[in-house]
Design a protein around this motif. Structure first.
Motif, mmCIF file in Angstrom:
data_model
loop_
_atom_site.group_PDB
_atom_site.id
_atom_site.type_symbol
_atom_site.label_atom_id
_atom_site.label_comp_id
_atom_site.label_asym_id
_atom_site.label_seq_id
_atom_site.Cartn_x
_atom_site.Cartn_y
_atom_site.Cartn_z
ATOM 1 N N SER A 113 -3.920 -8.732 0.434
ATOM 2 C CA SER A 113 -3.781 -7.387 0.998
ATOM 3 C C SER A 113 -4.319 -6.370 -0.007
ATOM 4 N N ARG B 203 -1.685 -3.633 8.756
ATOM 5 C CA ARG B 203 -2.141 -2.435 9.464
ATOM 6 C C ARG B 203 -3.568 -2.603 9.964
ATOM 7 N N GLU B 204 -4.424 -3.189 9.129
ATOM 8 C CA GLU B 204 -5.821 -3.347 9.523
ATOM 9 C C GLU B 204 -5.973 -4.374 10.652
ATOM 10 N N THR C 217 -7.382 -0.011 -0.853
ATOM 11 C CA THR C 217 -8.754 0.474 -0.809
ATOM 12 C C THR C 217 -8.945 1.832 -1.479
ATOM 13 N N ASP D 268 0.837 -1.197 0.000
ATOM 14 C CA ASP D 268 0.000 0.000 0.000
ATOM 15 C C ASP D 268 0.874 1.250 0.000
ATOM 16 N N ARG E 283 -1.460 -3.191 3.840
ATOM 17 C CA ARG E 283 -2.714 -2.819 4.484
ATOM 18 C C ARG E 283 -3.256 -3.937 5.366
ATOM 19 N N ASP E 284 -3.104 -5.187 4.966
ATOM 20 C CA ASP E 284 -3.683 -6.253 5.786
ATOM 21 C C ASP E 284 -3.077 -6.274 7.182
#
Length: 341
Positions: free
Chosen positions: A153, A203-204, A156, A130, A200-201
């Motif tokens: 990942s 971080r989320e 978005t 990301d 991102r995966d």
């Protein structure tokens, strides 16, 4: 009964060859004739079966999967699932190839994406890093008409068409609920092992985990994230170091890969300590660690479902067909030693 091309030809008073030219947008049809055929299509309510038409024409879909070059068990499993898809290529009319890029390297990923713009494949699936430049490259491909699916990942804020992966915020929240309940109200510290905050995966998952810990388990404090870049040796060193220097650690959440190193460190430094451990991805190593009590729970995503979903979505987008959302929803599985498949 659904109208056919024969019905269109009869309604418009033209030949089947003329109907075929109009349906496929080919030249050689006068404007007035084309208008007559289009009017017949509208009157009859004809809906073209694109998949059947492509099958009749023998269309093959060239697809590209872009994966990080990473020595972790989950990525090995993902590559194996893509290999299975390649073995099914003849039946599914695909021509799949994989491209590997250095893990967590946005510039390398951008370079591959930019190179694919000139090839115009039928679709691209990528494990995304990301970063702004990656999003810009994905957006450019989509604007060029190339379907793009993110795998595992997400990106978005990009124009990508679909994400084939689990809800990672929900995954992190689930991990926190499991860990907090297993610990049964005791106070202490929780170590978090990640790959990289560039994806991102991860971080989320951290976002969801930290939120539930703060809301429901205030007696547990979450330590700063340890980033091992999904490398087993780095994971081993980081976990061994933190366990040897902090006696107040009562739990560990491994939200990325590198679990081989985590397990080795737990066996070396965690012996005799009552640690509760939640990790991601069911592999041969984490299965064995569940069975011997080194790990308490595993959150798993089905790599095969993700690969099959990406292929279905890319083919549908290439044909301009709708995606069946329920079919493409990736389930988050929770495994304990008692319910291993």
């Amino acid at each position: 009964m659904r109208p056919t091309v024969h019905d269109i030809a009869a309604e418009a008073g033209v030949s089947l060859a003329t109907v075929d030219r109009v349906l496929n947008g080919r030249p050689g049809v006068r404007g007035v004739t084309r208008a007559r055929v289009e009017k017949a299509i509208e009157t009859l309510g004809y809906v073209r079966d694109v998949a059947a038409a492509n099958l009749a024409k023998g269309r093959v879909y060239p697809l590209v999967f872009i994966l990080p070059a990473s020595d972790n068990s989950f990525m090995h499993g993902l590559r194996a699932e893509i290999g299975q898809a390649i073995a099914r290529s003849a039946a599914e009319r695909t021509a799949i190839r994989t491209v590997e890029v250095p893990a967590f390297d946005p510039a390398a990923l951008v370079s591959v994406l930019e190179g694919l713009r000139g090839e115009a494949p039928a679709g691209i699936a990528l494990v995304a890093t990301d970063a702004p430049d990656v999003r810009a490259s994905v957006d450019a491909l989509v604007k060029d008409g190339v379907p793009v699916v993110t795998l595992v990942s997400d990106l978005t804020a990009s124009l990508r068409h679909h994400y084939a992966g689990v809800d990672n915020i929900a995954a992190g929240r689930t991990a926190a609920s499991l860990l907090g309940r297993f610990l049964g109200g005791i106070r202490g510290r929780v170590a978090v092992l990640a790959g990289s905050m560039l994806v991102r995966d991860h971080r989320e998952r951290l976002e969801g985990f930290a939120a539930v810990m703060a809301e429901d388990f205030s007696g547990l404090s979450v330590l700063p994230v340890l980033e091992a870049r999904d490398d087993p040796e780095t994971a081993h060193r980081l976990i061994a170091d933190v366990l040897s220097t902090d006696e107040q650690i009562v739990g560990i959440y491994s939200l990325g890969a590198g679990n081989r190193g985590l397990i080795r460190a737990l066996k070396e430094q965690g012996a005799g300590r009552d640690l509760t451990v939640v990790a991601h991805e069911l592999t041969a190593h984490t299965r064995a660690a569940l069975l011997d009590g080194t790990i308490d729970a595993i959150l798993n995503q089905d790599a095969g479902h993700e690969v099959r979903s990406a292929i279905r979505v890319l083919k549908a987008k290439a044909d301009g067909l709708p995606v069946i959302a329920a079919q493409e929803r990736i389930r988050l599985d929770i495994f304990l030693k008692d319910n291993l498949p």
